[in-house]
Design a protein around this motif. Structure first.
Motif, PDB file in Angstrom:
ATOM      1  N   THR A   1       0.831  -1.202   0.000  1.00  0.00           N
ATOM      2  CA  THR A   1       0.000   0.000   0.000  1.00  0.00           C
ATOM      3  C   THR A   1       0.865   1.251   0.000  1.00  0.00           C
ATOM      4  OG1 THR A   1      -1.783  -1.142   1.186  1.00  0.00           O
ATOM      5  CG2 THR A   1      -1.784   1.260   1.257  1.00  0.00           C
ATOM      6  N   GLY A   2       1.912   1.250   0.818  1.00  0.00           N
ATOM      7  CA  GLY A   2       2.816   2.398   0.859  1.00  0.00           C
ATOM      8  C   GLY A   2       3.530   2.622  -0.461  1.00  0.00           C
ATOM      9  N   LEU A   3       3.946   1.544  -1.115  1.00  0.00           N
ATOM     10  CA  LEU A   3       4.636   1.664  -2.398  1.00  0.00           C
ATOM     11  C   LEU A   3       3.707   2.213  -3.475  1.00  0.00           C
ATOM     12  CD1 LEU A   3       6.725  -1.648  -2.475  1.00  0.00           C
ATOM     13  CD2 LEU A   3       7.505   0.653  -1.885  1.00  0.00           C
ATOM     14  N   CYS A   4       2.452   1.777  -3.469  1.00  0.00           N
ATOM     15  CA  CYS A   4       1.502   2.270  -4.475  1.00  0.00           C
ATOM     16  C   CYS A   4       1.137   3.728  -4.230  1.00  0.00           C
ATOM     17  CB  CYS A   4       0.244   1.403  -4.481  1.00  0.00           C
ATOM     18  SG  CYS A   4       0.482  -0.222  -5.229  1.00  0.00           S
ATOM     19  N   ARG A   5       1.209   4.179  -3.008  1.00  0.00           N
ATOM     20  CA  ARG A   5       0.964   5.595  -2.736  1.00  0.00           C
ATOM     21  C   ARG A   5       2.086   6.452  -3.307  1.00  0.00           C
ATOM     22  NH1 ARG A   5      -0.850   4.649   3.470  1.00  0.00           N
ATOM     23  NH2 ARG A   5      -3.095   4.346   3.119  1.00  0.00           N
ATOM     24  N   GLN A   6       3.316   5.952  -3.245  1.00  0.00           N
ATOM     25  CA  GLN A   6       4.462   6.731  -3.707  1.00  0.00           C
ATOM     26  C   GLN A   6       4.687   6.566  -5.207  1.00  0.00           C
ATOM     27  OE1 GLN A   6       5.839   8.866  -1.727  1.00  0.00           O
ATOM     28  NE2 GLN A   6       4.667   8.153   0.037  1.00  0.00           N
ATOM     29  N   GLY A   7       4.736   5.326  -5.685  1.00  0.00           N
ATOM     30  CA  GLY A   7       4.962   5.064  -7.097  1.00  0.00           C
ATOM     31  C   GLY A   7       6.376   5.419  -7.530  1.00  0.00           C
TER      32      GLY A   7
ATOM     33  N   SER B   1      -6.775   7.712  -8.185  1.00  0.00           N
ATOM     34  CA  SER B   1      -6.484   7.149  -9.507  1.00  0.00           C
ATOM     35  C   SER B   1      -4.981   6.967  -9.699  1.00  0.00           C
ATOM     36  CB  SER B   1      -7.044   8.049 -10.611  1.00  0.00           C
ATOM     37  OG  SER B   1      -6.456   9.339 -10.575  1.00  0.00           O
ATOM     38  N   LYS B   2      -4.181   7.826  -9.074  1.00  0.00           N
ATOM     39  CA  LYS B   2      -2.730   7.670  -9.152  1.00  0.00           C
ATOM     40  C   LYS B   2      -2.301   6.389  -8.442  1.00  0.00           C
ATOM     41  CE  LYS B   2       1.519   8.689 -10.045  1.00  0.00           C
ATOM     42  NZ  LYS B   2       2.031   8.408 -11.408  1.00  0.00           N
ATOM     43  N   PHE B   3      -2.923   6.090  -7.315  1.00  0.00           N
ATOM     44  CA  PHE B   3      -2.654   4.843  -6.598  1.00  0.00           C
ATOM     45  C   PHE B   3      -2.964   3.652  -7.500  1.00  0.00           C
ATOM     46  CE2 PHE B   3      -3.689   1.242  -3.998  1.00  0.00           C
ATOM     47  CZ  PHE B   3      -2.925   1.338  -2.840  1.00  0.00           C
ATOM     48  N   ARG B   4      -4.116   3.695  -8.166  1.00  0.00           N
ATOM     49  CA  ARG B   4      -4.517   2.581  -9.031  1.00  0.00           C
ATOM     50  C   ARG B   4      -3.543   2.430 -10.202  1.00  0.00           C
ATOM     51  NH1 ARG B   4      -9.479   5.315  -8.271  1.00  0.00           N
ATOM     52  NH2 ARG B   4      -9.768   5.812 -10.479  1.00  0.00           N
ATOM     53  N   GLU B   5      -3.119   3.545 -10.766  1.00  0.00           N
ATOM     54  CA  GLU B   5      -2.154   3.468 -11.869  1.00  0.00           C
ATOM     55  C   GLU B   5      -0.808   2.941 -11.386  1.00  0.00           C
ATOM     56  OE1 GLU B   5      -0.056   6.205 -15.353  1.00  0.00           O
ATOM     57  OE2 GLU B   5      -0.658   7.099 -13.443  1.00  0.00           O
TER      58      GLU B   5
ATOM     59  N   LEU C   1      -1.966  -6.933  -6.211  1.00  0.00           N
ATOM     60  CA  LEU C   1      -1.965  -5.613  -6.847  1.00  0.00           C
ATOM     61  C   LEU C   1      -3.174  -5.427  -7.762  1.00  0.00           C
ATOM     62  CD1 LEU C   1       1.832  -5.322  -7.748  1.00  0.00           C
ATOM     63  CD2 LEU C   1       0.586  -3.854  -6.142  1.00  0.00           C
ATOM     64  N   LEU C   2      -3.702  -6.533  -8.283  1.00  0.00           N
ATOM     65  CA  LEU C   2      -4.867  -6.470  -9.164  1.00  0.00           C
ATOM     66  C   LEU C   2      -6.160  -6.827  -8.439  1.00  0.00           C
ATOM     67  CD1 LEU C   2      -3.401  -8.056 -12.437  1.00  0.00           C
ATOM     68  CD2 LEU C   2      -3.892  -5.645 -11.990  1.00  0.00           C
ATOM     69  N   SER C   3      -6.106  -6.873  -7.117  1.00  0.00           N
ATOM     70  CA  SER C   3      -7.306  -7.176  -6.335  1.00  0.00           C
ATOM     71  C   SER C   3      -8.179  -5.930  -6.222  1.00  0.00           C
ATOM     72  CB  SER C   3      -6.916  -7.670  -4.939  1.00  0.00           C
ATOM     73  OG  SER C   3      -6.306  -6.626  -4.198  1.00  0.00           O
ATOM     74  N   ASP C   4      -9.399  -6.115  -5.750  1.00  0.00           N
ATOM     75  CA  ASP C   4     -10.322  -4.988  -5.601  1.00  0.00           C
ATOM     76  C   ASP C   4      -9.781  -3.932  -4.645  1.00  0.00           C
ATOM     77  OD1 ASP C   4     -12.093  -6.106  -7.369  1.00  0.00           O
ATOM     78  OD2 ASP C   4     -13.411  -6.962  -5.831  1.00  0.00           O
ATOM     79  N   ASP C   5      -9.050  -4.359  -3.622  1.00  0.00           N
ATOM     80  CA  ASP C   5      -8.513  -3.399  -2.656  1.00  0.00           C
ATOM     81  C   ASP C   5      -7.615  -2.367  -3.329  1.00  0.00           C
ATOM     82  OD1 ASP C   5      -9.822  -4.625  -0.592  1.00  0.00           O
ATOM     83  OD2 ASP C   5      -8.109  -5.842   0.041  1.00  0.00           O
TER      84      ASP C   5
END
Length: 321
Positions: A77-83, A118-122, A107-111
Motif C-alpha cells: 500500500t505504501g509503495l503504491c501511494r508513492q509510485g 487514480s494515481k494509486f490505481r495506476e 496488486l490487481l485485487s479490488d482493494d
C-alpha cells in the motif's frame, strides 16, 4: 530544524547502521509497523528518498519471512501511494522474497483497483507491468491476470485505462492475443460500452508495441495519447479513443526511444519450483548486496545513484557532507 533534509538523512543512516546488527534487527521487530510507516512516508528530497529506498530493500531482504508476510499489505500500500522507480525497486526486493504471482494478484485485487486515488490505481498497474517484464512468465496465471486487468480497463480515469491497456498488451505477448480477446469479450460483452473496449484491446494488441523498463526501474508506456504533453508523436486508434473517453488527466508517463531502453523480452526460462528453491533470505551482515539485481538504483523522484555496498555508502556520505 524539522525541514533540514540533512538531519532526516543522518537519522535514517543512523538507524540503518544500528540495524546491521542481527540483535538490533530482532529488537525492532515489535515496532516494525511504525518503522515501515516512516520509511514509506512521502519525501521530496532526493537524498532522503535514496536513503529510504536503500533501507527498505535491505530490511526486506533480512526480515524473517513470517514478519515480512505480516506486513506485506502495509508495504504494498505504501509503495503504491508513492509510485515511481524507487517503489518498483523495493517491490522487486519483496517479490524476490515472496511468491511473485501472489503479490501481482494482490496488486490487481479490488482493494487496489478500487482505491480512491487514480494515481494509486495506476501505480499498482505499473508495478504489475514491472513484475511481468522482470520475472519469468511461468510464474503467472495469465488468464486470471487478464480478467483482473480487464476490470482496470473499464476504470473511469484516463491514466488507469492507459496502464490497463498496456498490461493487457504484455499479457497478450506472454499468452496470446486470442486469449486476451476471449477473456475480455467474455467479461465486457454485455456492457453498453463493451464493444468499444473490445475494439480498443484489439487495436492495442495490433500495435505490437510494448512498454519499456528503464535501467532505474521506471515504467515507460509505449502508447502515446494526444493529451500527453511530452509526446512528440500523436497516435490514433480505438485504443487511444478509449483512453481519451475517460475522465481526468492522462498519465505523464511517456514512451522513450528503443535506443534508450531495450525492448521487452518475455523470459519463460526456469520454473516456479526452481524459484522456490532459492534461499529464502540473505543476512545483510554476510553479503554486500542483499538482492540479486543491478548494483545501482534510482529513486522515484530523482536520477541520483543509490549506493548499495558499504564502501559506496561511505563515499556517498562524504560527497554529501
Amino acid at each position: 530544524m524539522r525541514n533540514d533534509w540533512r538531519i532526516r538523512s543522518q537519522g535514517f543512516c543512523a538507524i540503518e547502521e544500528s540495524l546491521r546488527s542481527t540483535d538490533n534487527l530482532a529488537k525492532v521487530q515489535p515496532y516494525l509497523e511504525s518503522l515501515l510507516r516512516t520509511l514509506l512516508s512521502s519525501e521530496r528530497n532526493v537524498d532522503v528518498i535514496e536513503d529510504k529506498v536503500r533501507m527498505l530493500v535491505n530490511l526486506i531482504s533480512r526480515l524473517p519471512l513470517e514478519n515480512l508476510e505480516d506486513h506485506v499489505a502495509q508495504i504494498m500500500t505504501g509503495l503504491c501511494r508513492q509510485g515511481g522507480p524507487g517503489s518498483n525497486t523495493v517491490a522487486k526486493a519483496l517479490m524476490q522474497r515472496l511468491p511473485t504471482a501472489a503479490i501481482v494478484q494482490r496488486l490487481l485485487s479490488d482493494d487496489f483497483l478500487h482505491a480512491k486515488s487514480s494515481k494509486f490505481r495506476e501505480n499498482a498497474l505499473q508495478m504489475v507491468l514491472f513484475a511481468l517484464m522482470t520475472f519469468p512468465s511461468t510464474y503467472f496465471d495469465v488468464q486470471a491476470l487478464i480478467s483482473r486487468a480487464t476490470v482496470a480497463a473499464v476504470d473511469r480515469k484516463k491514466r488507469v485505462r492507459h496502464g490497463a491497456l498496456d498490461v493487457l498488451a504484455v499479457l497478450g505477448q506472454i499468452g496470446s492475443p486470442k486469449l486476451v480477446l476471449d477473456v475480455v469479450c467474455s467479461a465486457v460483452g454485455q456492457r453498453p460500452d463493451g464493444n468499444h473496449l473490445i475494439a480498443a484491446v484489439k487495436a492495442r494488441l495490433a500495435r505490437k508495441q510494448l512498454p519499456f523498463i528503464g535501467p532505474d526501474g521506471s515504467v515507460e508506456y509505449a502508447l502515446k495519447v494526444p493529451s500527453c504533453r511530452t509526446s512528440s508523436v500523436i497516435m490514433f486508434g480505438a485504443d487511444v479513443d478509449w483512453i481519451e473517453a475517460g475522465s481526468g488527466s492522462a498519465s505523464p508517463t511517456s514512451t522513450r526511444s528503443r535506443n534508450n531502453y531495450p525492448s521487452f523480452q518475455v523470459d519463460s526460462s526456469g520454473s516456479f519450483d526452481e524459484y522456490k528453491r532459492k534461499p529464502s533470505f540473505q543476512v545483510f551482515d554476510e553479503v554486500k548486496q542483499p538482492i540479486e539485481s543491478s548494483k545501482v538504483y534510482s529513486s522515484g523522484w530523482g536520477a541520483s545513484k543509490i549506493p548499495v555496498s558499504q564502501t559506496e555508502m561511505l563515499e556517498h556520505d562524504k560527497r554529501r557532507n
